[in-house]
Scaffold this motif. Sequence first.
Motif, short mmCIF file in Angstrom:
data_model
loop_
_atom_site.label_atom_id
_atom_site.label_comp_id
_atom_site.label_asym_id
_atom_site.label_seq_id
_atom_site.Cartn_x
_atom_site.Cartn_y
_atom_site.Cartn_z
N GLU A 173 0.84 -1.06 -0.02
CA GLU A 173 -0.06 -0.10 -0.15
C GLU A 173 0.85 1.10 0.04
O GLU A 173 1.85 1.31 0.76
CB GLU A 173 -0.94 0.05 1.43
CG GLU A 173 -2.09 -1.04 1.35
CD GLU A 173 -2.96 -0.89 2.31
OE1 GLU A 173 -3.87 -1.52 2.36
OE2 GLU A 173 -2.92 0.18 2.94
N LEU A 174 0.53 2.32 -0.65
CA LEU A 174 1.15 3.33 -0.68
C LEU A 174 0.25 4.44 -0.47
O LEU A 174 -0.34 5.20 -1.22
CB LEU A 174 1.71 3.61 -2.47
CG LEU A 174 2.65 2.53 -3.24
CD1 LEU A 174 2.74 3.11 -4.50
CD2 LEU A 174 3.73 2.22 -2.28
N HIS A 175 0.60 5.04 0.68
CA HIS A 175 -0.02 6.18 1.45
C HIS A 175 0.88 7.27 1.18
O HIS A 175 1.59 7.73 2.25
CB HIS A 175 -0.36 5.73 2.94
CG HIS A 175 -1.37 4.72 3.51
ND1 HIS A 175 -2.37 5.02 4.11
CD2 HIS A 175 -1.54 3.65 2.75
CE1 HIS A 175 -3.33 3.97 4.19
NE2 HIS A 175 -2.56 2.96 3.19
N LEU A 176 0.90 7.68 0.02
CA LEU A 176 1.81 8.93 -0.46
C LEU A 176 1.11 9.79 -1.06
O LEU A 176 0.48 9.70 -2.05
CB LEU A 176 3.00 8.33 -1.19
CG LEU A 176 3.68 6.93 -0.62
CD1 LEU A 176 4.64 6.43 -1.69
CD2 LEU A 176 4.66 7.44 0.67
N ALA A 177 1.57 11.18 -1.03
CA ALA A 177 1.17 12.37 -1.89
C ALA A 177 1.37 12.11 -3.17
O ALA A 177 0.21 12.50 -3.92
CB ALA A 177 1.55 13.69 -1.00
N ASP A 178 2.10 11.69 -3.57
CA ASP A 178 2.42 11.33 -5.06
C ASP A 178 2.69 9.88 -5.30
O ASP A 178 3.37 9.38 -6.17
CB ASP A 178 3.60 12.10 -5.51
CG ASP A 178 4.96 11.54 -4.79
OD1 ASP A 178 4.69 11.05 -3.40
OD2 ASP A 178 6.15 12.17 -4.95
#
Length: 282
Positions: A173-178
């Motif tokens: 999972e990528l909980h990233l702004a970008d």
Amino acid sequence: MASPPLEDGLPDRRILAAASLAGADRVYAMGGAQAIAALSLGTESVGRADVVVGPGNKYVASAKKQLFGEVGIDFVAGPTDVLVIADAAADPDLVAADLLAQAEHDPDARARALVPSRLFAQSVSSAVDRRLAVLSTAATARVSLDAGGVLLVYATIEEAVRTADRIAPEHLELHLADAGALAPAFRNFGSLFIGSRAAEAFGDYSAGINHTLPTSGSARFTGGLSVRHFLKTVTTLRGTEGSGYDAARDAAMRIARAEGLAAHEASAKARTSVTRPGTGQN
């Protein structure tokens, strides 16, 4: 399809309904290692399968591993796992929710997160504690987190990418702004969830992507269950007169000679005379 029976002797009726919608034409009320053995070898009442796929407990995984060769399988699945990568803009409570969604599967499940700072890690830990206090499956989730839950602080996003690729998680999972821009940098995962709105639970149940995925780092060399597991690649060969045929024949002779396989060399050499295409006759 095989699914364990309940007290009435039949699989869960919701499973049967899903099987009907999917077009299953035969359902066996059985599960566990014994179901894998029956499907792999055949019995008086269970037809022998060519391929056995799908998830199960550690006994199912062991049975699939032992019977591979007697039957085709998708892969040997170990304990389920998730790796969440979060940046400073992420919501610690969402990270905690997704870690617990993985941890509640079973005590061997692995829920891990890469976070940008100790402060963020503390916020996630506090959120996990708050959610555990009201979670009906807290007993299982707590054992899982105590045994293998990890919050690891990364120095740079590049380090996080390298770490993720070494871990090769089942769910990433990528909980990233970008998140969208960074997604192509990741290579080893069973399924990639891009952005904090893409909960793994959606992938498990309703979004339509695969739920049977490689675990225990096997995402380094394989993907999840798909149509390709029910296909096989075969080759065919036809020889026709020409320079390419002559070159292939001569190369086969040289390689056979190098390997010391005289009959192979003789078989290739016997094709030295011109043959009528497609007949194998002089």
